[in-house]
Design an enzyme around this catalytic site. Structure first.
Site, short mmCIF file in Angstrom:
data_model
loop_
_atom_site.label_atom_id
_atom_site.label_comp_id
_atom_site.label_asym_id
_atom_site.label_seq_id
_atom_site.Cartn_x
_atom_site.Cartn_y
_atom_site.Cartn_z
N ASN A 1 0.84 -1.19 0.00
CA ASN A 1 0.00 0.00 0.00
C ASN A 1 0.87 1.24 0.00
O ASN A 1 1.97 1.26 0.56
CB ASN A 1 -0.96 0.01 1.20
CG ASN A 1 -0.40 0.75 2.39
OD1 ASN A 1 -0.48 1.97 2.48
ND2 ASN A 1 0.21 -0.01 3.32
N LEU B 1 -1.01 8.38 4.12
CA LEU B 1 -1.57 9.08 5.28
C LEU B 1 -2.73 10.02 4.93
O LEU B 1 -2.81 11.15 5.41
CB LEU B 1 -0.47 9.87 6.02
CG LEU B 1 0.61 9.02 6.70
CD1 LEU B 1 1.70 9.92 7.27
CD2 LEU B 1 0.01 8.16 7.80
N ASN C 1 3.90 7.55 15.10
CA ASN C 1 4.28 6.81 13.90
C ASN C 1 5.53 7.43 13.28
O ASN C 1 5.44 8.44 12.59
CB ASN C 1 3.12 6.81 12.91
CG ASN C 1 3.41 5.96 11.68
OD1 ASN C 1 4.49 5.39 11.55
ND2 ASN C 1 2.46 5.90 10.78
N CYS D 1 6.16 5.23 8.78
CA CYS D 1 5.37 5.09 7.55
C CYS D 1 6.29 5.23 6.34
O CYS D 1 6.93 6.27 6.16
CB CYS D 1 4.27 6.14 7.49
SG CYS D 1 3.28 6.04 5.97
N LYS E 1 5.84 3.74 17.18
CA LYS E 1 5.72 2.65 16.20
C LYS E 1 6.96 2.64 15.32
O LYS E 1 7.27 3.61 14.63
CB LYS E 1 4.46 2.83 15.36
CG LYS E 1 4.15 1.63 14.48
CD LYS E 1 2.76 1.73 13.89
CE LYS E 1 2.39 0.46 13.13
NZ LYS E 1 1.01 0.50 12.60
N ASN F 1 5.98 -1.73 11.58
CA ASN F 1 5.21 -1.20 10.47
C ASN F 1 5.58 -2.00 9.21
O ASN F 1 6.24 -3.03 9.30
CB ASN F 1 5.51 0.30 10.29
CG ASN F 1 4.34 1.06 9.69
OD1 ASN F 1 3.64 0.56 8.81
ND2 ASN F 1 4.12 2.27 10.15
N THR F 2 5.20 -1.52 8.05
CA THR F 2 5.39 -2.28 6.82
C THR F 2 6.83 -2.22 6.30
O THR F 2 7.59 -1.31 6.61
CB THR F 2 4.45 -1.76 5.73
OG1 THR F 2 4.68 -0.34 5.55
CG2 THR F 2 3.00 -1.98 6.11
N GLY G 1 1.01 -8.19 5.60
CA GLY G 1 0.38 -9.49 5.39
C GLY G 1 1.24 -10.63 5.89
O GLY G 1 2.32 -10.43 6.46
N GLY H 1 1.61 -8.98 9.94
CA GLY H 1 1.20 -10.26 9.36
C GLY H 1 0.32 -11.11 10.25
O GLY H 1 0.08 -12.27 9.94
#
Length: 304
Positions: A70, A74, A129, A132, A168, A195-196, A220, A247
């Protein structure tokens, strides 16, 4: 015998450890008509900045074999809408832990945004955060060096006096423990990780990235083992509570995260595939606890 699903974060009791992760559950209000929000241990609200943002251009979602990318960037209505509209509306229908996820593009912006959130009585925890990967000049830029992470944390700490401050963390670093310790030393009360991961997909027929932004955050099941390893490392290196994320898609995943050291567990991308996954996980936990021979989930926190 009734199983005890409760857990605590900095003295705040959650009825269970299951929390929809920021960016995957809106402001909680969107699903209020379709499920009983009261079964959730907490809700981490959509990432919020000082001013409203439209986010990145589309397309900003790309599928992967074991997750998704993604690059939403934000998109949000700004912190004033959060504290004046979103949180009060959610608090009328939800008595659990409300977590405000705050992002920024400078330490000063983090401080200003956190000060506004800290003054909102409906918010229980502020989640800073610094991780990101989908915005330029902010987000992950603060989470990839110990010095920058500490600076952002210290700025937020100056503004947050009423509520616990969680930070985070980004997994896109060589030493997650170094970043975690820097945040703890700068005043964080707790940590959320991870985070991702920064990723990319290419449209082979158009010969260009699928995402308009080029890259995006991978989430995921593909990232679960790496996220679990990072939770395990950080929970042993730091003396503050950890919320595990990355995930998570089942009750078994929640238990693994808690065994690795997490006091609570956030569910992210799976919410987008199955919006009812969090209530399903909560419902499945007592049966899994029976199989494991445990009465309380707190028995297993950090047992590995």
């Amino acid at each position: 015998m009734v199983k005890d699903l409760t857990t605590k974060l900095c003295g705040i009791t959650l009825k269970n450890p299951v929390i929809p992760a920021s960016g995957t559950f809106g402001f909680g209000l969107e699903l209020a008509g379709d499920m009983d929000l009261g079964v959730l241990g907490g809700i981490s609200l959509k990432g919020t900045t000082l001013e409203p943002r439209l986010g990145n251009p589309t397309p900003r979602i790309a599928e992967c074999s074991a997750g998704m990318l993604n690059s939403v960037g934000l998109q949000n209505p700004g912190v004033r809408a959060l504290v004046e509209e979103k949180v009060p509306a959610l608090r009328k229908i939800y008595d659990g832990c409300i977590i405000a996820n705050i992002s920024g593009f400078s330490p000063e912006e983090y401080e200003s945004c956190c000060r506004i959130a800290d003054g909102c009585p409906g918010i229980d925890i502020i989640e800073l955060n610094i991780s990101c990967p989908n915005v330029h000049g902010g987000g992950m830029a603060f989470g990839t060096s110990a010095k920058a992470a500490a600076g952002a944390t210290a700025a937020a700490r100056r503004a947050v006096s009423r509520k616990p401050l969680f930070v985070k963390l980004s997994p896109n670093v060589s030493d997650i423990v170094e970043i975690a310790r820097a945040c703890e030393d700068a005043g964080a009360d707790g940590l959320t990780l991870v985070n991702t991961f920064l990723g990319m997909r290419i449209d082979i027929f158009k010969r260009r990235p699928i995402l308009a932004n080029g890259t995006g955050g991978l989430s995921g099941p593909a990232i679960f083992p790496v996220a679990l390893r990072m939770v395990h490392q950080v929970s042993r290196a730091c003396g503050i509570p950890v919320m595990g994320c990355g995930g998570v898609a089942s009750a078994e995943d929640v238990v693994e995260m808690m065994m690795a050291g997490a006091s609570a567990v956030q569910v992210g991308a799976e919410n987008l595939r199955n919006p009812f996954v969090c209530p399903e996980i909560v419902a499945a936990l007592p049966g899994l606890m029976e199989k494991l021979g445990i009465q309380s989930l707190t028995e297993i926190i950090g047992c590995v």
